[in-house]
Design an enzyme around this catalytic site. Structure first.
Site, mmCIF file in Angstrom:
data_model
loop_
_atom_site.group_PDB
_atom_site.id
_atom_site.type_symbol
_atom_site.label_atom_id
_atom_site.label_comp_id
_atom_site.label_asym_id
_atom_site.label_seq_id
_atom_site.Cartn_x
_atom_site.Cartn_y
_atom_site.Cartn_z
ATOM 1 N N ASN A 84 28.442 44.611 28.576
ATOM 2 C CA ASN A 84 27.473 45.582 28.082
ATOM 3 C C ASN A 84 26.138 45.448 28.834
ATOM 4 O OD1 ASN A 84 26.372 47.588 26.374
ATOM 5 N ND2 ASN A 84 27.621 46.843 24.668
ATOM 6 N N HIS A 114 18.123 22.722 37.733
ATOM 7 C CA HIS A 114 16.826 22.297 38.265
ATOM 8 C C HIS A 114 16.454 20.953 37.646
ATOM 9 C CE1 HIS A 114 16.314 26.421 39.725
ATOM 10 N NE2 HIS A 114 16.807 26.779 38.559
ATOM 11 N N GLY A 141 26.297 39.361 21.632
ATOM 12 C CA GLY A 141 25.031 39.734 22.253
ATOM 13 C C GLY A 141 24.039 38.589 22.333
ATOM 14 N N ALA A 159 26.786 35.896 18.372
ATOM 15 C CA ALA A 159 25.558 36.436 18.948
ATOM 16 C C ALA A 159 24.420 35.428 18.866
ATOM 17 C CB ALA A 159 25.157 37.724 18.230
ATOM 18 N N LYS A 179 28.268 25.522 18.369
ATOM 19 C CA LYS A 179 29.247 24.590 17.786
ATOM 20 C C LYS A 179 30.379 25.368 17.155
ATOM 21 C CE LYS A 179 25.705 21.211 16.650
ATOM 22 N NZ LYS A 179 25.888 19.999 17.300
#
Length: 184
Positions: A84, A114, A141, A159, A179
């Site tokens: 999406n 990093h 999402g 999400a 989890k």
């Protein structure tokens, strides 16, 4: 080894190497062109994605615009892939996604690492770890998947989750850090 060879091997490399910066700029132009295509121009979108990504398993591929990636060639998607809006992939290492995967809006997959030491980080040295996502996976999402993560088959990631470690097959996992909340 070149800096690109180091990057692909998971070794520390210079993120400001001229070859890498040139390739990033070239890919950003392609991604820009993709994001400006008319949403109804499915043929042009598919053609561009097939030239950008490292592997596309079939023509049943949908990545809703806008889409962002660093190199493209390290991304492999399986059959019937759907992502999406605002799918972002920092593919300094391989990102392998299986068949029948659904990616919600605002999902980010990161492979670049990093240093937490500011002096080392400011040297612009970094390294990358691959991300692997199995088949029949639904990523909700606004999920963030961090470098080195493997997600098994038949998984749902809720999400807003931040996936910091591996998730085995046949589970539902949510949260920050993500989890397992139940088996499927």
């Amino acid at each position: 080894m070149t800096e690109k060879e180091k990057m692909l091997a998971g070794l520390p490399y210079s993120a400001v190497d001229t070859e890498l910066l040139s390739e990033l700029a070239e890919v950003r132009e392609i991604v820009h062109d993709y994001n400006l295509l008319r949403p109804s121009d499915n043929k042009a979108k598919l053609q561009l994605l097939k030239s950008l990504l490292g592997h596309v398993a079939d023509n049943d591929l949908i990545i809703v615009q806008p889409f962002y990636c660093d190199y493209g060639k390290q991304i492999s998607v399986g059959k019937r892939f759907f992502a999406n809006f605002n799918f972002t992939v920092l593919d300094e290492a391989a990102v392998e996604i299986g068949d029948d995967c659904f990616i919600g809006p605002n999902v980010s997959i990161y492979t670049a690492c990093h240093s937490t030491d500011p002096v080392e980080r400011n040297s612009r040295k970094e390294w990358a770890k691959p991300v692997r996502i199995g088949s029949n996976v639904w990523i909700g999402g606004s999920v963030t998947i961090l470098p080195g993560v493997t997600i098994g088959d038949n998984v749902t990631i809720g999400a807003g989750s931040v996936v910091v470690g591996d998730i085995p097959s046949n589970v539902v996992a949510v949260g920050n850090p993500c989890k397992i909340v139940k088996s499927v």
